[in-house]
Scaffold this active site. Structure first.
Site, PDB file in Angstrom:
ATOM      1  N   ASP A 104       0.619   1.447 -10.487  1.00  0.00           N
ATOM      2  CA  ASP A 104      -0.408   1.401 -11.516  1.00  0.00           C
ATOM      3  C   ASP A 104       0.113   1.404 -12.944  1.00  0.00           C
ATOM      4  OD1 ASP A 104      -2.620   1.223  -9.779  1.00  0.00           O
ATOM      5  OD2 ASP A 104      -2.536   3.354  -9.378  1.00  0.00           O
ATOM      6  N   GLU A 139       2.167  -2.301 -13.220  1.00  0.00           N
ATOM      7  CA  GLU A 139       1.367  -3.471 -12.930  1.00  0.00           C
ATOM      8  C   GLU A 139       0.106  -3.548 -13.805  1.00  0.00           C
ATOM      9  OE1 GLU A 139       2.612  -4.078  -8.204  1.00  0.00           O
ATOM     10  OE2 GLU A 139       0.701  -3.128  -8.687  1.00  0.00           O
ATOM     11  N   GLY A 192      -0.803  -0.913 -16.261  1.00  0.00           N
ATOM     12  CA  GLY A 192      -0.783  -0.151 -17.514  1.00  0.00           C
ATOM     13  C   GLY A 192      -1.608   1.112 -17.356  1.00  0.00           C
ATOM     14  N   TYR A 252     -10.081   4.099  -8.565  1.00  0.00           N
ATOM     15  CA  TYR A 252      -9.531   5.451  -8.593  1.00  0.00           C
ATOM     16  C   TYR A 252      -9.451   5.991 -10.008  1.00  0.00           C
ATOM     17  CZ  TYR A 252      -7.887   7.614  -4.325  1.00  0.00           C
ATOM     18  OH  TYR A 252      -7.835   8.300  -3.147  1.00  0.00           O
ATOM     19  N   TYR A 285      -7.299   8.882 -12.132  1.00  0.00           N
ATOM     20  CA  TYR A 285      -6.186   9.831 -12.146  1.00  0.00           C
ATOM     21  C   TYR A 285      -6.311  10.703 -13.388  1.00  0.00           C
ATOM     22  CZ  TYR A 285      -3.845   6.839  -8.722  1.00  0.00           C
ATOM     23  OH  TYR A 285      -3.526   6.120  -7.604  1.00  0.00           O
ATOM     24  N   HIS A 289      -4.251   6.175   2.835  1.00  0.00           N
ATOM     25  CA  HIS A 289      -3.307   5.715   1.822  1.00  0.00           C
ATOM     26  C   HIS A 289      -2.533   6.901   1.271  1.00  0.00           C
ATOM     27  CE1 HIS A 289      -7.093   6.765  -0.157  1.00  0.00           C
ATOM     28  NE2 HIS A 289      -6.368   7.125  -1.194  1.00  0.00           N
ATOM     29  N   ASP A 292      16.051  18.729 -22.351  1.00  0.00           N
ATOM     30  CA  ASP A 292      17.144  19.098 -23.265  1.00  0.00           C
ATOM     31  C   ASP A 292      17.061  20.610 -23.438  1.00  0.00           C
ATOM     32  OD1 ASP A 292      17.814  16.437 -23.586  1.00  0.00           O
ATOM     33  OD2 ASP A 292      17.657  16.435 -25.767  1.00  0.00           O
TER      34      ASP A 292
END
Lengths: 725, 725
Positions: free
Chosen positions: B369, B372, B374, B457, B459, B513, B524
């Site tokens: 995602d 492919e 963005g 979907y 996220y 899936h 750092d």
């Protein structure tokens, strides 16, 4: 601390104290009157209600003081009331067994009616006969008795041979910490270490079991610390000094001192109390923040223990051994409006906390906090606004002291709605589809919390209910490390040497240890007869020409026929879902209704199966077990877990390999933590949490919170402090 | 939907539309004026700011509309401004490469200065020269260019041979969904299935790569749904119909229809919009609840991207590919008062979402995602009070469209303080010690959130900062399942048959899936040169007579010398802690300062290593990797991941086995989910979350929040709604 010093000097001057202690336990005095009962300080030193919460003005205290004198039970599983505990004690006091000898009551709780009776019972029905089950030590023997509170009949149960002893009473834990002072040699050792006896703080440490030398006698090990210059005495161990004490006779058996050359750590800046922080160090860098509900909370507590919130109804009760117990948890189906069974009963069954240091003063530290110390007995009063947010409801524990008298642990459990700013569900459409949609629902949950302080460690246990049907069971670890003294002050002094832990500060080692918390989960999914189904994800290779893909994952379901098929070791590379289904109840499209146990972060036990602690802690050999419901199988390490040999554990029950398909089954889940201490854990540990979920899986026809509304600005006006309004 | 229907009919009547589309992309028009730029609807159809948030009155909208026209960068890593994007576009437009041919801009973002320059830079210093890095397609070739915004110099980078293509533009994703309608045969197929063309909603589905037939041509597969009777068209798939489209020419290559006999699911009651719920079904069963701060939030955002909160300072920026990026995260040491480096840069590097169905219309669904689609391009505007609570601060994304023009994605990231009623640390003393202590600190965190809606979907990505130094990185999954049509209506119709998923409703299968989200974490710790140390807990058996214990766990440290020693597969039965330490900086007692990566619930990838999707998704072969810092290694699946063959992944970089001890290192962590859908996921999924932590380990001398104050009733007066006050 002042109180302690006063007590200590009183003790040292009163040689008759020990005799008095047993006199006090003896049931010679008449039952106290009601006024005494409810001012718990008058009859039990272990009640904390008189002093907490400490930071509240009287008018601001949100926790009403519930008058327990007139409590009556409303559900067959409601705990014993003050009145009932008194009645049980009164019945026992006329029983021959208790007439002639000193005794102590190790447990006095409801004897639950048979599950079939409870399931048939409905609100409005008379309660089944109320009974108490009592575990008592009389003449150095353990007895289990059933006391019928209506008929006053007492039945002494045949417990059969068992290696272990009952949960310690708080009184004898306390008594044990004073025993070493009876030894001149001990006192001299303390003085030789440069510690004033009045600065001594001692802890009662369960001994575990390591073979014949430790059998046939109830033992405890006492280790001590210096309270000088810090409230955090745990950081000032008198390392290597262990006093073996007989718990029944409260006598010193043996003193081992292998730490003569180890200095007491200075423990500078270890006092964690706010009042002890230098004002210039206080970090007031965050503005106040609160969970606020303009219309008040959405839950209610009826009949003392029945909680109603959103689509949930469940009962919640304090228990001296388990801490908090959930029973009769049901959720309302959005399609039918019916309440549907999810959990008959769930609670913390046992803990296992093995330390990873094989040396003399440490090898035996393999705590089982529920069965040895009483997870509920160690749950102190919660601190409003800090342990639980605004609008929390506080529930008291009503327990029996060693003399059988009831006492009240105020504010032992809290119940509150939580909103962290999280999202229940959402979807936004990309402009690609031409639809202008952003639909989001906030996530609000209901939390039932207790916090047990088992000496140094604090365990926060949350049962969190979600409106989508999910129940998250979370354990937070905080409190203070059990540390080891050392002569080292810098890691460059011991290159390559294994300290069994981390050097946290000068002369202080945080010793590596594990925590396992095993939950009892009597799931009743739409009724009692359920099956346990492993839904295994397996790699399936495609056959030649079948697909451009070479592999995919396939779900393979297997119903566990017997217990051994449900002894589950989790694996990242052989993953499964673990469903508890009702094979007789199906959704519209034919899936059996179910809930799944969803593990999350956890730790596996790696000790040798033959190591004595692991034989006793064998209930942690798997992460999941499933047993047929058996009312005698409540405590994963056995009913008498203190000094037990591990012959009565979940492992031994499960190995009987009974049938579990389409039966009333109980699921057991163990949450684990490995803890390698670090400097940030010193002098008090930021909370570390882990959890697992019970989650509906084809239980509902569809998302049960589809029809919940979003937040709007109209419903949530900006709050201003009332004072400034 | 109305808008869509209008567009669709316009499209069907305008045969010139396609030509116009490319004209529009062509940089023939003069740069728009500022007014146009900031009313994004005027120059880009992909801006959502004009319509969100939808449920706010103007006066209640907490999100001020930031005027981006005068934005200037303040830190070397601050993203390009509107002015800078325009400048880059203007420079490019006079470059010979762009003069003669149609082109599209696939990425136009800041080219970051060398890390050494950024580390030397201090507030007040002039910024290093600002440059843009541009990925463009010209004449069906991909180019990477550096545009110096000061000198107007353009350098075309040699990218070497690579199999893949750049991230799609939103414009071509959209364009692709209209291409099938150019085929008469497709239109006839749709009509034959009983669907009006005006009810069609199509999705652009990346094809992955499965061999020679799919090479040397930029491809996409388009699948369609019926929008009739529900906004949730995802639940009405036109199953088995796949249109292969050339992304460059926007032509139909091939139509595959293997679902002629599969009905379109009716999808009753699947509209999830609040406005579509029957009023009598709305479940208003919870009172309003809010996180309130009487004195306002404790954080500030300075210079657009610099966040200051509690003991933390960090930068946060929106990025079209990664979504949200954290840079320069530092925490103030409570002992010295100094800000100390923790993270140079952290972000979502790639996602991998393989579906587990090998059949014709499903095998290729193996989304990446970020590379492919963005991940930031798909992040829509957040919904105040639902996506983020009261007092949230909203940050806009400023991105370049395919024509190189800047546009604003309003409210793409939010920042808020969270308080769930949880406990930062606590300890209560048992009365046994005679001390009356209950000390508890509430846990308050700062969350930076975005939510990407990659078609169906959603996220939710949270970076959650704690005052104790811990950073929790959490991914929530919600939105709508990608479902498969079937002729089955009940499980009794297919005993034993593998559907590759769960029957969720009549004619609807939720296909199994996985989700993998791989994070780039350039740690750092007190400076750039760090080492990665595996602290392995191993079972140690005691020797005879050593101890009554037979076994214990021992921590064995191993510094990873090279990359292969840091390719980590997690194991419950071979547990380790994973420390990133600075070997040159030690605590007072000599421990190297560090942070540890703390995994929690996750899933391991089980696909065959040789399966084409897994070759491309090889960055999920381990959960943890450590690479030496290399500015060209940013995207775990490769820079050109679209249709890539997997030759430029984290696996291939790491297999070079470079030295990583005491070097500037980057840690990569992959969070995984297996998802076997269940009926509760239908028609929209309750959020499922998983997380991992970055946690200080001997970084501080001691608990850094020891001196934080508790909540008091004085600080938290009960809030009343202001309206009623």
């Amino acid at each position: 601390m002042a109180a302690r010093k006063y007590l200590l000097s009183s003790f040292l001057s009163l040689t008759t104290a020990f005799a008095l202690f047993f006199t006090w336990l003896h049931l010679s005095s008449p039952p106290p009157n009601v006024a005494e009962l409810l001012d718990c300080a008058a009859y039990s030193p272990w009640c904390s209600s008189k002093s907490h919460p400490t930071n509240l003005g009287r008018d601001q205290n949100p926790t009403r003081r519930h008058d327990h004198s007139s409590d009556t039970p409303h559900h067959p599983l409601d705990p014993l009331t003050v009145t009932e505990i008194n009645k049980a004690r009164s019945i026992l006091s006329s029983h021959p067994l208790f007439k002639s000898s000193p005794f102590s009551i190790h447990s006095l709780v409801l004897e639950e009616p048979n599950k079939s009776i409870v399931l048939k019972w409905k609100i409005g029905d008379p309660l089944p006969p109320r009974k108490a089950v009592v575990i008592a030590r009389v003449n150095e023997n353990s007895h289990v008795l059933t006391v019928d509170l209506t008929t006053a009949n007492v039945v002494i149960r045949e417990t059969g041979p068992h290696s272990g002893y009952p949960t310690m009473t708080v009184e004898e834990m306390n008594g044990a910490t004073w025993v070493p002072l009876k030894s001149e040699s001990f006192n001299q050792t303390i003085l030789n270490r440069g510690i004033a006896l009045s600065d001594l703080a001692c802890l009662p440490i369960s001994t575990g079991w390591f073979g014949a030398a430790e059998e046939n006698r109830r033992l405890i090990k006492v280790q001590c610390y210096s309270m000088k210059d810090t409230a955090n005495f745990y950081m000032r161990p008198i390392e290597g000094l262990t006093v073996l004490v007989d718990l029944d006779t409260q006598e010193v058996i043996e003193i081992s001192d292998k730490g003569k050359n180890i200095p007491i750590p200075k423990a500078a800046n270890t006092d964690y109390r706010y009042s002890a922080q230098p004002p210039n160090k206080v970090m007031k860098i965050l503005n106040p923040i609160s969970i606020e509900q303009p219309k008040g909370p959405s839950f209610s507590v009826e009949d003392n223990y029945l909680v109603k919130w959103g689509n949930w109804e469940f009962h919640l009760k304090p228990d001296p051994r388990a801490g908090s117990v959930i029973y009769g948890a049901k959720i309302r189906d959005p399609e039918t409006g019916d309440l549907r069974d999810v959990i008959y009963k769930g609670y913390t069954s046992e803990l296992f906390v093995p330390y990873m240091d094989p040396t003399d003063a440490w090898y035996f530290k393999t705590y089982m906090d529920a069965g040895e110390y009483g997870f509920g007995l160690q749950a102190m009063s919660l601190d409003p606004l800090n342990d639980c947010p605004r609008n929390a409801y506080y529930m008291d524990g009503v327990f029996a002291a060693a003399d059988g008298k009831p006492y009240v642990r105020r504010n032992m459990i809290c119940l509150f709605e939580s909103y962290a700013g999280d999202i229940g569900w959402r979807h936004a459409e990309s402009p690609i589809t031409g639809m202008d949609i952003t639909e989001v629902r906030p996530k609000v949950t209901l939390v039932a919390r207790m916090a047990a302080s088992v000496a140094n460690y604090d365990y926060i246990v949350d049962w969190e209910f979600q409106t989508d049907g999910l129940i998250r069971i979370k354990v937070g670890l905080s409190g203070i490390l059990m540390v080891k003294g050392t002569s080292y002050e810098n890691t460059n002094q011991f290159p390559g040497e294994d300290l069994h832990g981390t050097l946290l500060s000068e002369n202080v080692i945080g010793v590596i240890h594990d925590h396992y918390i095993t939950f009892y989960l009597d799931m009743d999914i739409d009724g009692s007869d359920n099956s346990f189904v492993k839904v295994n994800l397996q790699r399936q290779r495609t056959s030649k020409g079948e697909s451009p893909r070479k592999s995919y994952l396939k779900a393979v379901k297997k119903v566990a026929k017997t217990e051994k098929e449900a002894q589950i070791k989790l694996s990242l590379y052989d993953p499964s879902e673990f469903h508890v289904v009702n094979p007789s109840v199906k959704t519209r499209v034919g899936n059996p209704v179910g809930y799944k146990v969803v593990p999350a972060a956890t730790a596996g036990n790696l000790l040798d199966l033959d190591d004595p602690p692991q034989r006793r802690g064998a209930f942690t050999n798997n992460q999941i077990w499933v047993t047929p419901y058996n009312r005698s199988e409540e405590w994963a390490g056995g009913q008498f877990v203190y000094q037990s040999h591990g012959e009565d554990t979940l492992q031994s029950w499960s190995d009987r390999d009974r049938e579990i398909e389409n039966k009333d089954i109980v699921v057991w889940y163990t949450l684990g933590f490995h803890h390698i201490p670090c400097q940030e854990d010193f002098p008090i540990m930021p909370t570390v949490s882990a959890s697992f979920d019970l989650k509906p899986v084809n239980f509902f026809e569809s998302n049960p919170i589809l029809s919940f509304p979003p937040n709007t600005f109209e419903d949530l006006p900006v709050c201003k402090p009332a004072a400034s309004a």
